[in-house]
Design a protein around this motif. Sequence first.
Motif, PDB file in Angstrom:
ATOM      1  N   GLU B 608       0.817  -1.204   0.000  1.00 18.47           N
ATOM      2  CA  GLU B 608       0.000   0.000   0.000  1.00 18.47           C
ATOM      3  C   GLU B 608       0.859   1.266   0.000  1.00 18.47           C
ATOM      4  OE1 GLU B 608      -2.755   0.073   3.213  1.00 18.47           O
ATOM      5  OE2 GLU B 608      -4.005   1.606   2.284  1.00 18.47           O
ATOM      6  N   ARG B 609       0.556   2.155  -0.914  1.00 20.02           N
ATOM      7  CA  ARG B 609       1.166   3.480  -1.027  1.00 20.02           C
ATOM      8  C   ARG B 609       2.645   3.448  -1.436  1.00 20.02           C
ATOM      9  NH1 ARG B 609      -1.288   3.453   3.872  1.00 20.02           N
ATOM     10  NH2 ARG B 609       0.772   3.487   4.806  1.00 20.02           N
ATOM     11  N   PHE B 610       3.090   2.303  -1.890  1.00 16.55           N
ATOM     12  CA  PHE B 610       4.461   2.220  -2.400  1.00 16.55           C
ATOM     13  C   PHE B 610       4.358   1.828  -3.872  1.00 16.55           C
ATOM     14  CE2 PHE B 610       8.384  -0.060  -3.362  1.00 16.55           C
ATOM     15  CZ  PHE B 610       9.334   0.820  -2.887  1.00 16.55           C
ATOM     16  N   TYR B 647       6.960   6.448  -2.185  1.00 11.66           N
ATOM     17  CA  TYR B 647       6.333   5.924  -0.990  1.00 11.66           C
ATOM     18  C   TYR B 647       5.626   7.061  -0.279  1.00 11.66           C
ATOM     19  CZ  TYR B 647       5.377   3.901   3.476  1.00 11.66           C
ATOM     20  OH  TYR B 647       4.703   3.474   4.584  1.00 11.66           O
ATOM     21  N   THR B 649       3.230   7.989   3.222  1.00 11.08           N
ATOM     22  CA  THR B 649       2.697   7.499   4.482  1.00 11.08           C
ATOM     23  C   THR B 649       1.177   7.665   4.432  1.00 11.08           C
ATOM     24  OG1 THR B 649       2.824   9.634   5.558  1.00 11.08           O
ATOM     25  CG2 THR B 649       4.766   8.235   5.713  1.00 11.08           C
ATOM     26  N   ARG B 650       0.520   7.208   5.483  1.00 11.80           N
ATOM     27  CA  ARG B 650      -0.927   7.275   5.489  1.00 11.80           C
ATOM     28  C   ARG B 650      -1.415   8.694   5.200  1.00 11.80           C
ATOM     29  NH1 ARG B 650      -4.115   3.943   9.802  1.00 11.80           N
ATOM     30  NH2 ARG B 650      -2.496   3.867  11.380  1.00 11.80           N
ATOM     31  N   MET B 651      -2.447   8.764   4.395  1.00 16.79           N
ATOM     32  CA  MET B 651      -3.078  10.021   4.007  1.00 16.79           C
ATOM     33  C   MET B 651      -2.097  10.961   3.295  1.00 16.79           C
ATOM     34  SD  MET B 651      -5.647  10.675   7.178  1.00 16.79           S
ATOM     35  CE  MET B 651      -4.449  10.859   8.471  1.00 16.79           C
ATOM     36  N   LYS B 653       0.612  12.130   4.089  1.00 17.30           N
ATOM     37  CA  LYS B 653       1.170  13.220   4.893  1.00 17.30           C
ATOM     38  C   LYS B 653       2.630  13.453   4.550  1.00 17.30           C
ATOM     39  CE  LYS B 653      -1.985  13.865   8.649  1.00 17.30           C
ATOM     40  NZ  LYS B 653      -2.223  13.877  10.088  1.00 17.30           N
ATOM     41  N   TRP B 654       3.323  12.359   4.259  1.00 19.37           N
ATOM     42  CA  TRP B 654       4.681  12.466   3.727  1.00 19.37           C
ATOM     43  C   TRP B 654       4.708  11.727   2.401  1.00 19.37           C
ATOM     44  CZ3 TRP B 654       8.895  14.900   5.870  1.00 19.37           C
ATOM     45  CH2 TRP B 654       8.782  15.297   7.215  1.00 19.37           C
ATOM     46  N   PHE B 656       7.583  10.466  -0.538  1.00 18.35           N
ATOM     47  CA  PHE B 656       9.002  10.379  -0.908  1.00 18.35           C
ATOM     48  C   PHE B 656       9.085   9.876  -2.337  1.00 18.35           C
ATOM     49  CE2 PHE B 656       8.374   9.499   3.534  1.00 18.35           C
ATOM     50  CZ  PHE B 656       9.268  10.368   4.143  1.00 18.35           C
ATOM     51  N   LYS B 690       2.721  17.249   3.817  1.00 21.99           N
ATOM     52  CA  LYS B 690       1.421  17.916   3.723  1.00 21.99           C
ATOM     53  C   LYS B 690       1.013  18.422   5.086  1.00 21.99           C
ATOM     54  CE  LYS B 690      -1.870  16.161   0.336  1.00 21.99           C
ATOM     55  NZ  LYS B 690      -1.382  16.020  -0.874  1.00 21.99           N
TER      56      LYS B 690
END
Lengths: 105, 747
Positions: B608-610, B647, B649-651, B653-654, B656, B690
């Motif tokens: 997820e998110r990667f 990558y 993070t949740r929502m 927020k970061w 990369f 963010k």
Amino acid sequence: MKTISKILFIAIAAIFFLSANADAQDKKGTKKEVQVTFNLPDMSCHNCVNKLEAKMPHEKGVRDLKVTLEGKTIWISFDETKTTKEELAKALAKLGYPAKEVVKK
Amino acid sequence: MKKNLFTILLFTVASMYAAAQNITGTVMVLKAGGESEPLPFASVYWLEGKLSAEANEKGEFTFRAKGNSKISLVAAYVGYTKDTVVLAKGETNALLVLKQENELEAARVVERQEGNYLSRITPMKTEVITTAGLNKMACCNLAESFENSASVTVGYSDAITGARQIRLLGLSGVYTQMLDETRPVMRGVAAPFGLSYISGQWLESIQIAKGPSSVVNGLEAITGQINLEHRKPTAEQPLFLNLFLGSSLRTEANVSSSLQLNSKLSTVILGHFSTDPQGHDGNHDGFKDEPVSVQFNFSNRWLYVADNGVQLRFGFKALSDDRIAGMNGFKKGIEITPELWGSEIKNKGLNGYAKLGVPLNESNSKNIAAIVDYSWHNMNSFFGLNRYNANQNSAFLNLMFLSEINPNHKYVLGLSAQTDNFDEDLSKGAFNPSGVATYNTPSLYPGREEWSAGAYGEYTYTNGEKASVVAGLRLDKNNIHGWLFAPRLNLKYAFADELVVRASAGRGFRSPNQISDNLGILSTGREVILEENPDIEDAWTYGANFTVYMPFGYNDKASLSFDYFRTDFNSQLLVDQERDLSKIWFYNLDGKSFTNTYQADFSVEPFERFTILTTFRYTDSRADYYGQGLVERPLMNRFKGVFNVQYATRMNKWTFDFTAQLNGPARLPEFMGGGESPVYPMFYAQVTKKFRDLDVYVGGENLGNYRQPHAIMDADNPYGTGFNSTLVWGPLMGMKLYAGLRFTIWK
């Protein structure tokens, strides 16, 4: 070429370190996380999704969320020591999306 | 998931168990202001039952459905996006919401979640770079928006002016048609710096379609079309502000404001300011690596949607850009001398346009549309002793009639015309005995007046996401080149949901602009020998693609795609620096000119998110040059590989981002020593954080600090014949670090 590899290695290492670190921070308090799904009848366009995704993460206690346009729903994982379903519904209404909790049967 | 690329859809559940067999529903339309209201007389289809119905004046409809069959409903209305709803077992009530299409053209792909993706639904293979993708890189301007794409390579046109050009399918960007929401832009004199005049922060998405694409927008797409979607008047963002600062002290500010004045009228205001205050000379060759520049750019776009469905879009854009380039000692306002080589380039441009769409019947299955566009562009410049002043006036008119016979068949018939007046003046000066530049020679290039007018027809067959055929024909009369006939065909077939195959073939034409297409030739010491009667460039492009969607990774959304494209020129204007070392020759192709391009793309989200995006392109581009026979085109990188990982993070927020590119070798002309340029890597990284209403990002470009050595040939003797700044195959700038912020206020 050596400097390039060094920089590459450092960059990747930095990314993974930072991301792992950021993730670890997110996972603090996982035990207290509670999930809720709201139905948002007034959410009808991509712009609404963007707005919710921009605004809701910064509501107190919100740990994760997913918005689906097809189902007109927002799934929120939150820290119940910091906020409540009612508070979240209030925040959604304030953004222009009156919310009704979806109760699984 | 993919359906929402195209539609706005939702359902309401009336009851979990059906008392009756009647399926009822309502078709609504979402207006520009955000309210929705019933849409009368839309067509509604029940796919499994093969039944159709028309909604009544209140937007309501009823079907008599059989017991347990699956029920998929599609509502359609020309000028609106379709909506599809699949009812769950037991549901009998559906709410379908259509949205006014952003464009007059039917296929629009706007999706904000993924950064870059391959569209599953378009008939042409379309690579989409979304806002998320644009935000991955600092994306100062359009030239910097393609770093994650192997299809498009962006390189400097020369080592002096900072002008950049794209390459698509192994050919210069002049063969790619640039569209601003389907209006042709960046033509002629406005082309050399055109990529710098579109701020990445103004854009909502970019669509890259390789191959001949549609005939509706004219003849000029040979290798493909790149369409730019700007921020929309209907976006609920009264204020967006972006500030950017780079390590070279490049400073940039972008502002956007979308305002909905009432339910019918909305507008977006876009502003841009940027400056490169320093003339940094990182390679110590005595020349600024990038010009000192100041740019102002402003645009205002309007949308009016009347109750009867008539849509009017209009807007204008104005820009001013000043550049000072050349030797480090050269500053604004001083004269060049035999010891001091300098260049000053002033660009000014204005554009105005209007687009009107009028439904002809109540169901809007027939409508007419008109596009008018007017551009003025002025360039005042000198490059050492070469002085180039150009004034362009261009007008474009497109009238079309669209008819949707039923959801499977539709056609467009149209008339279009383009007129260009290029008033150009190229003169070569000389220093008089006291070292002052004088210009006594007559203009070496007078420019031209050109117009063409033509008719076209395009038929589209669509069978949902399964298959589509887009067949188009165009016939144009050109005042210089006579009759031009261009057929184009695009096919798509999905063997399964997971395997999509596409093929295309078509012809394109383009009238070459000898100077403005090759502005870099003025920053050389060579004599320019222009072609007196350049042929119109005429090429066929064929392509095939297959895309496999694979059920692994998070969301089961991995995709693998292979492309092959070939462009064959019947006629082309060649620019030859190898024929005579004291001259640059322009001449019409006599022999063969072609390119073959192979590309593979793979994207996967392992967890997820990667996300991982890899792509690799190989190009074989050759032409018959005078005295050399069929040789590889010089300075064209043979391959490019891109590896991007992101990558979040949740929502988010970061976020990369890291991108590595590997750029392949290019053939070097004999006078550069022959052989090949080295293979070189490029690295980019960015971190975005963010906050509430605020994104902050820091990043770096060219982190390996790689640059082409001796990018300017004979830099020590700038007025000598050997002086040459056009021999660019690699990056001119070393590592750049930057930081920026994006601030958004939501309605």
